[in-house]
Design an enzyme around this catalytic site. Structure first.
Site, short mmCIF file in Angstrom:
data_model
loop_
_atom_site.label_atom_id
_atom_site.label_comp_id
_atom_site.label_asym_id
_atom_site.label_seq_id
_atom_site.Cartn_x
_atom_site.Cartn_y
_atom_site.Cartn_z
N TYR A 159 114.81 -61.77 64.70
CA TYR A 159 115.13 -61.13 65.98
C TYR A 159 114.55 -59.73 66.06
CZ TYR A 159 117.70 -59.35 69.98
OH TYR A 159 118.02 -58.81 71.20
N TRP A 185 112.54 -56.58 69.00
CA TRP A 185 111.74 -56.29 70.19
C TRP A 185 110.24 -56.20 69.90
CZ3 TRP A 185 112.66 -53.88 75.33
CH2 TRP A 185 113.87 -54.31 75.88
#
Ligand SMILES: Nc1nc2c(c(=O)[nH]1)N[C@H]1C(S)=C(S)[C@@H](COP(=O)(O)OP(=O)(O)OC[C@H]3O[C@@H](n4cnc5c(=O)[nH]c(N)nc54)[C@H](O)[C@@H]3O)O[C@H]1N2
Ligand SMILES: Nc1nc2c(c(=O)[nH]1)N[C@H]1C(S)=C(S)[C@@H](COP(=O)(O)OP(=O)(O)OC[C@H]3O[C@@H](n4cnc5c(=O)[nH]c(N)nc54)[C@H](O)[C@@H]3O)O[C@H]1N2
Ligand SMILES: [Mo]
Length: 756
Positions: A109, A111
């Protein structure tokens, strides 16, 4: 035009007097973000990764040498790319054949950076899928609780909390009153996943105010209320918003100010909720006095604002942060219920919204660009975790967790590979996470810099910065496409993730499947052509590349997903929601049927284990909130000039009220130790006007830098937060339910340099 695209916006590339490249605000952006202006400074930062590195004892003793316990505490040996690729290919093969592909955790996970092709997770997942798959993760840290709740109560189309909002233009034209729980932290709207050409959320909020929209903000921090006339700030204790909303429902009920017709036609379960409101089972009326005792908001204020919600064309907005807490589903569920009772759902610009100004896109009624991503392929492994259960996954192989009506068995993870995310930024209780990360046999990390995650790895692959590669950047919530062109080459020894994974794919005999014999230009053209297939008005690839950007026409009248609520409210049979009942579920038989201890049939307020009213608050008397950092994106650009300038002697700043500072005998700029049973972190005090006593604010994203005693000099709030989930339903992250103590720090200062 030479442009560079980031999650915080688009920048023009210029040069200084000596010819050195320089980033400038994009001329078409009315409100550019300062975060990225110093991005290029990171190119030769000392914390940059410059060659593949392998942890010494892992290299010497191998993955089965039992050296995991010293992970994160050892030095690394530089190896060349061929050796690194060989070690990884061999280790993947070993784990696959000895344990099966579910023993590989590739959820990864994070950005990463903007750009459709060089998206780190997509690159990694494509490689791992070709190699037989991996245990994955679902949902987000952003709105993990909402993402599981909203499909039950509004339908799966509203899984993404962004999509519930009416458009800003409708709000400005039609709404009279916005009641914002959690308020508007405007620095958050600098960011948009995938990038943007124009930041306009702040401008829209201002335009709405100019049109006469009144704003009420419930928040422990006055800073969450925007400037301007007609703004009212109502302080409340953290984690008590659901109680306030429920009491507003009680007021509307007892004063007969609710929309019976809407409730009857468009919702199910109101009777169950009504019974809770009046206290049929527990004898407690959930009235304004009840909520006042919990929240600290005067009962008269609760009743008054409830009446206004009914009497005026109103919108209830809830910040995403409220569901990043224990029982985080409840404020979202209560807001939908409150707006349904107040009677303006389905009116233009009214009803409910989640996350206005949380990122730039919420409420923007632009024509959205939906285009192809870099294809990840198909994952043959079915096992997954809700994303915030990483600690339990590593700690407890074979264990079981509840999740959204299912029981998930946790696979036995031997190999973890992270690319484009930083769990030692984003996850909670980092000391416990560090112990969990010492359990697998191998940890691989692809990173730009020596983050705390990279330090916890056995093999670290250095990745090029986004300004060292060409890409096509776009957000599916925006109307801009940007050709993000390389500003400089990466240093020798540093590769893009794609190049690195090509080397590994070759060792695994998967090269052709991985890169399809395409060069970067061909990949970018393919992605761009995927957009053109859908939007033929876009220029051809060469013209796009030359101009640097392209976009769909602005169209403020463009349909927003939330427009469906208008058709639904007009005729719920003709335009039903995709819920079990076809209506808004004020009570959900499905959720009730799961029988979870911490979420029931309808919205309710429950006391978290950690809040200012908890027994534990007699020991730790501050509620810690960890909002998003104003001067960086999570942990990214921590070493950029904007983030560094905001620090004090290299320390993160945290905020307290003047009364609390005085009570603790500390002053502006003093270093303090924030601590509880989970950890200790040092930060420099800022005294904040209008912050509620008892509340401490330490933004996320400071780099976890524990010293030899385990004291974190990076000021990462996750040194202190807990992994306790929002609920058994969502298993979502809940960092905003966290109690701490604070005392002056008299120990040595570590400064901003990492310890070695
Ligand atoms: N206490 C607390 N914790 C929180 C939150 C909170 O409110 N409070 N918020 C949560 C939320 S909403 C989120 S979304 C998460 C965010 O958590 P993350 O997304 O994990 O945080 P980032 O720092 O953005 O991590 C991205 C990493 O990818 C690296 N990177 C960038 N580009 C590339 C690339 O091209 N290749 C590779 N290999 N790496 C790259 C960056 O260096 C960076 O370390 O944090 C969560 N954590
Ligand atoms: N500059 C910058 N912008 C960002 C990001 C970043 O890292 N940097 N991250 C982006 C990401 S990934 C996300 S998910 C969004 C997140 O967007 P949000 O979740 O909306 O943002 P937060 O900053 O966590 O919190 C917003 C405000 O909620 C208030 N708050 C917290 N708890 C409570 C409570 O219990 N009750 C009330 N009433 N108020 C409370 C805090 O005072 C805080 O200022 O931001 C995005 N924007
Ligand atoms: Mo997020």
């Amino acid at each position: 035009m030479h442009l560079f695209a980031t999650h915080f916006g688009t920048y023009e590339v210029g040069a200084d007097a000596s010819g050195k490249p320089l980033l400038l605000p994009f001329r078409h952006d009315p409100d550019p973000s300062g975060i990225g202006l110093g991005y290029l400074d990171l190119a030769d930062h000392p914390e940059r990764l410059r060659a593949p590195m392998v942890r010494r004892s892992w290299l010497e003793k191998g993955p089965l040498g039992g050296t995991g316990a010293s992970r994160g505490r050892e030095d690394f040996v530089e190896v060349d790319w061929d050796r690194a690729a060989g070690l990884i290919a061999e280790e993947l093969q070993r784990v696959r054949s000895a344990h099966g592909n579910q023993a590989i955790f590739g959820g990864s996970y994070g950005w990463a950076s903007a750009g459709r092709f060089h998206h780190a997770q997509s690159q990694l997942k494509r490689l791992l899928n070709l190699a037989g798959g991996f245990t994955s993760s679902v949902n987000t840290y952003s709105y993990g609780a909402a993402g599981v709740l909203l499909p039950h109560i509004l339908g799966p189309g509203y899984k993404d909390a962004c999509d519930t909002s009416p458009s800003w233009s409708d709000i400005a034209e039609n709404c009279e009153l916005i009641v914002g729980f959690g308020g508007f932290r405007l620095t958050n709207s600098q960011v948009e996943a995938g990038g943007t050409g124009r930041h306009r959320a702040v401008e829209w909020l201002r335009r709405s105010q100019e049109k006469g929209v009144r704003i009420v903000v419930f928040s422990p921090a006055a800073n969450d209320a925007p400037a301007g006339a007609n703004v009212r700030h109502v302080p409340l204790r953290p984690n008590t918003d659901a109680a306030v909303m429920i009491a507003m429902c009680h007021t509307l009920l007892t004063e007969g100010l609710f929309d019976c017709d809407f409730l009857r036609r468009c919702t199910v379960g109101f009777a169950d909720f009504e019974s809770y409101l009046i206290g049929e089972a527990d004898g407690i009326a959930k009235d304004a006095e009840w909520a006042s005792r919990i929240s600290g908001v005067p009962a008269g204020t609760i009743a008054e604002i409830a009446e206004e919600l009914h009497d005026q064309r109103s919108l209830v907005n809830v910040a995403w942060s409220l569901q990043r807490a224990r029982f985080g589903e409840q404020p979202f569920w209560a807001a939908v219920t409150l707006a349904s009772m107040a009677g303006h759902v389905g009116e233009r610009g009214c009803g409910f919204a989640f996350g206005l100004t949380a990122v730039n896109s919420v409420g923007q009624s632009v024509r959205r660009l939906k285009g192809p991503a870099f294809e990840q392929g198909v994952n043959p492994v079915r096992q997954f975790i809700p994303v915030a259960r990483i600690t339990e996954l590593l700690e407890n192989p074979g264990g079981r967790i509840d999740y959204d009506g299912r029981t998930l068995e946790l696979p036995d993870i031997r190999l973890v590979w992270w690319a484009g995310g930083n769990p030692f930024h984003h996850h909670q209780d980092l000391n416990r996470l560090a112990e969990a990360f010492r359990r697998p046999e191998t940890v691989i990390v692809s990173e730009n810099m020596w983050t705390a995650m990279a330090r916890m790895a056995d093999i670290v692959l250095p990745s090029a910065f986004p300004f060292e590669r060409d890409d096509v950047a776009a957000s599916s919530r925006d109307n801009w496409l940007v050709y993000s062109r390389r500003v400089m080459d990466p240093p020798a020894g540093v590769l893009t993730d794609h190049e690195a994974y090509r080397l590994i794919a070759r060792k695994l005999g998967l090269l052709e499947a991985f890169d399809e014999n395409l060069g970067i230009d061909e990949w970018l053209a393919r992605i761009y052509e995927g957009y053109r297939d859908r939007y033929p008005e876009l220029p051809d690839f060469q013209a796009f590349r030359l101009r640097g950007f392209a976009g769909l026409d602005e169209d403020e009248g463009a349909a927003a997903p939330a427009d469906h609520f208008r058709r639904f409210a007009a005729d719920p049979k003709a335009a039903p929601l995709a819920t079990a009942s076809g209506r808004i579920e004020i009570a959900s038989g499905t959720i009730a049927g799961f029988g979870y201890p911490d979420i029931g049939a309808h919205p309710a307020w429950n006391a978290p284990e950690e809040w200012l009213g908890a027994p534990l608050a007699s020991r730790h008397r501050f509620h810690l909130l960890s909002p998003q950092p104003a001067h960086r994106l999570h942990g990214q650009l921590e070493y950029g000039p904007a983030s560094q300038k905001a620090k004090l002697r290299g320390y993160e700043r945290f905020a307290l009220s003047a009364a609390d500072a005085e009570g603790l005998g500390v002053r502006e700029g003093d270093l303090c130790e924030l601590y509880n049973e989970r950890g200790r972190a040092i930060a420099a005090l800022t005294v904040e006007d209008g912050l509620m006593p008892g509340v401490a604010i330490l933004p996320a994203g400071g780099w976890f830098r524990p010293d030899a005693d385990g004291v974190d000099h990076g000021g990462n709030p996750n040194t202190l937060t807990t992994v306790t989930p929002a609920s058994h339903l969502s298993q979502a992250t809940a960092p905003n339910s966290c109690l701490i103590s604070i005392r002056p720090w008299r120990g040595p200062e570590a400064g901003q340099q990492r310890r070695d």
